[in-house]
Motif scaffolding. Structure first.
Motif, mmCIF file in Angstrom:
data_model
loop_
_atom_site.group_PDB
_atom_site.id
_atom_site.type_symbol
_atom_site.label_atom_id
_atom_site.label_comp_id
_atom_site.label_asym_id
_atom_site.label_seq_id
_atom_site.Cartn_x
_atom_site.Cartn_y
_atom_site.Cartn_z
ATOM 1 N N LEU A 9 0.827 -1.206 0.000
ATOM 2 C CA LEU A 9 0.000 0.000 0.000
ATOM 3 C C LEU A 9 0.863 1.259 0.000
ATOM 4 N N LEU A 10 1.921 1.246 0.804
ATOM 5 C CA LEU A 10 2.819 2.400 0.863
ATOM 6 C C LEU A 10 3.491 2.627 -0.489
ATOM 7 N N LYS A 11 3.968 1.556 -1.095
ATOM 8 C CA LYS A 11 4.620 1.696 -2.404
ATOM 9 C C LYS A 11 3.644 2.193 -3.457
ATOM 10 N N ALA A 12 2.386 1.730 -3.396
ATOM 11 C CA ALA A 12 1.375 2.205 -4.342
ATOM 12 C C ALA A 12 1.105 3.694 -4.114
ATOM 13 N N ASN A 13 1.025 4.106 -2.857
ATOM 14 C CA ASN A 13 0.813 5.510 -2.518
ATOM 15 C C ASN A 13 1.931 6.380 -3.077
ATOM 16 N N LEU A 14 3.153 5.889 -2.985
ATOM 17 C CA LEU A 14 4.316 6.655 -3.437
ATOM 18 C C LEU A 14 4.624 6.475 -4.922
ATOM 19 N N GLY A 15 3.964 5.521 -5.566
ATOM 20 C CA GLY A 15 4.231 5.262 -6.973
ATOM 21 C C GLY A 15 5.547 4.546 -7.208
ATOM 22 N N ASP A 56 -0.460 6.414 5.184
ATOM 23 C CA ASP A 56 -0.419 7.827 4.780
ATOM 24 C C ASP A 56 0.629 8.609 5.577
ATOM 25 N N TYR A 57 0.725 8.311 6.868
ATOM 26 C CA TYR A 57 1.720 8.965 7.715
ATOM 27 C C TYR A 57 3.123 8.580 7.243
ATOM 28 N N ALA A 58 3.329 7.310 6.922
ATOM 29 C CA ALA A 58 4.635 6.856 6.434
ATOM 30 C C ALA A 58 4.967 7.499 5.084
ATOM 31 N N ALA A 59 3.968 7.642 4.221
ATOM 32 C CA ALA A 59 4.192 8.284 2.920
ATOM 33 C C ALA A 59 4.604 9.739 3.115
ATOM 34 N N TRP A 60 3.944 10.423 4.049
ATOM 35 C CA TRP A 60 4.323 11.810 4.340
ATOM 36 C C TRP A 60 5.753 11.870 4.872
ATOM 37 N N PHE A 62 8.177 9.795 4.274
ATOM 38 C CA PHE A 62 9.104 9.510 3.184
ATOM 39 C C PHE A 62 9.263 10.738 2.288
ATOM 40 N N ARG A 63 8.155 11.345 1.919
ATOM 41 C CA ARG A 63 8.209 12.493 0.999
ATOM 42 C C ARG A 63 8.888 13.706 1.620
ATOM 43 N N ASN A 64 8.672 13.929 2.890
ATOM 44 C CA ASN A 64 9.171 15.141 3.543
ATOM 45 C C ASN A 64 10.337 14.884 4.475
ATOM 46 N N ARG A 65 10.772 13.648 4.547
ATOM 47 C CA ARG A 65 11.866 13.261 5.448
ATOM 48 C C ARG A 65 11.565 13.665 6.889
ATOM 49 N N GLY A 66 10.253 13.709 7.229
ATOM 50 C CA GLY A 66 9.850 14.026 8.587
ATOM 51 C C GLY A 66 9.959 15.495 8.942
ATOM 52 N N GLU A 67 10.256 16.324 7.962
ATOM 53 C CA GLU A 67 10.411 17.758 8.214
ATOM 54 C C GLU A 67 9.057 18.460 8.116
ATOM 55 N N GLY A 68 8.950 19.546 8.782
ATOM 56 C CA GLY A 68 7.749 20.360 8.676
ATOM 57 C C GLY A 68 6.630 19.876 9.571
ATOM 58 N N THR A 69 5.478 20.455 9.362
ATOM 59 C CA THR A 69 4.306 20.172 10.167
ATOM 60 C C THR A 69 3.503 19.032 9.546
ATOM 61 N N MET A 70 3.008 18.151 10.400
ATOM 62 C CA MET A 70 2.173 17.054 9.925
ATOM 63 C C MET A 70 0.927 17.631 9.257
ATOM 64 N N PRO A 71 0.535 17.094 8.106
ATOM 65 C CA PRO A 71 -0.664 17.598 7.424
ATOM 66 C C PRO A 71 -1.903 17.486 8.312
ATOM 67 N N ARG A 72 -2.816 18.416 8.137
ATOM 68 C CA ARG A 72 -4.018 18.473 8.971
ATOM 69 C C ARG A 72 -4.867 17.209 8.830
ATOM 70 N N ASN A 73 -4.943 16.637 7.626
ATOM 71 C CA ASN A 73 -5.775 15.451 7.467
ATOM 72 C C ASN A 73 -5.233 14.285 8.293
ATOM 73 N N ILE A 74 -3.928 14.160 8.399
ATOM 74 C CA ILE A 74 -3.337 13.098 9.217
ATOM 75 C C ILE A 74 -3.553 13.408 10.697
ATOM 76 N N GLN A 75 -3.379 14.660 11.102
ATOM 77 C CA GLN A 75 -3.635 15.050 12.488
ATOM 78 C C GLN A 75 -5.086 14.757 12.874
ATOM 79 N N TYR A 76 -6.005 15.095 11.996
ATOM 80 C CA TYR A 76 -7.428 14.905 12.242
ATOM 81 C C TYR A 76 -7.757 13.417 12.388
ATOM 82 N N ARG A 77 -7.259 12.594 11.469
ATOM 83 C CA ARG A 77 -7.520 11.159 11.521
ATOM 84 C C ARG A 77 -6.891 10.526 12.759
#
Length: 90
Positions: A9-15, A56-60, A62-77
């Motif tokens: 699932l993670l690989k599909a999310n990331l393409g 989705d959290y793992a995809a974020w 991977f894409r952001n290398r854990g930098e920045g603020t967690m997206p609101r949709n992930i925080q909400y879920r």
């Protein structure tokens, strides 16, 4: 859901279709699951909302290398799962 299915699932999310990054992606999945468990969210084999949050959290991560603020949709879920699991325990 088996760890391999989460990886798929993670690989599909990331393409990603190759296996070159599988070890790194597995490490991210394991790390995210640990963080979720520490915050009170348990991920069962058939708990699809929690599994998709982990992916989705793992995809974020991977894409952001854990930098920045967690997206609101992930925080909400995450919040909703925490509240739902606490109320189910009562």
């Amino acid at each position: 859901m088996a760890e391999l299915d989460k990886l798929g699932l993670l690989k599909a999310n990331l393409g990603i279709t190759s296996e070159a990054r599988d070890q790194y992606l597995k490490s991210i999945l394991t790390s995210v699951e640990g963080e979720l468990n520490a915050s009170g969210v348990t991920i069962g084999d058939e708990d699809n909302p929690a599994i998709m949050l982990q992916v989705d959290y793992a995809a974020w991560r991977f894409r952001n290398r854990g930098e920045g603020t967690m997206p609101r949709n992930i925080q909400y879920r995450l919040h909703n799962l925490m509240v739902g699991q606490v109320s189910a325990d009562d």
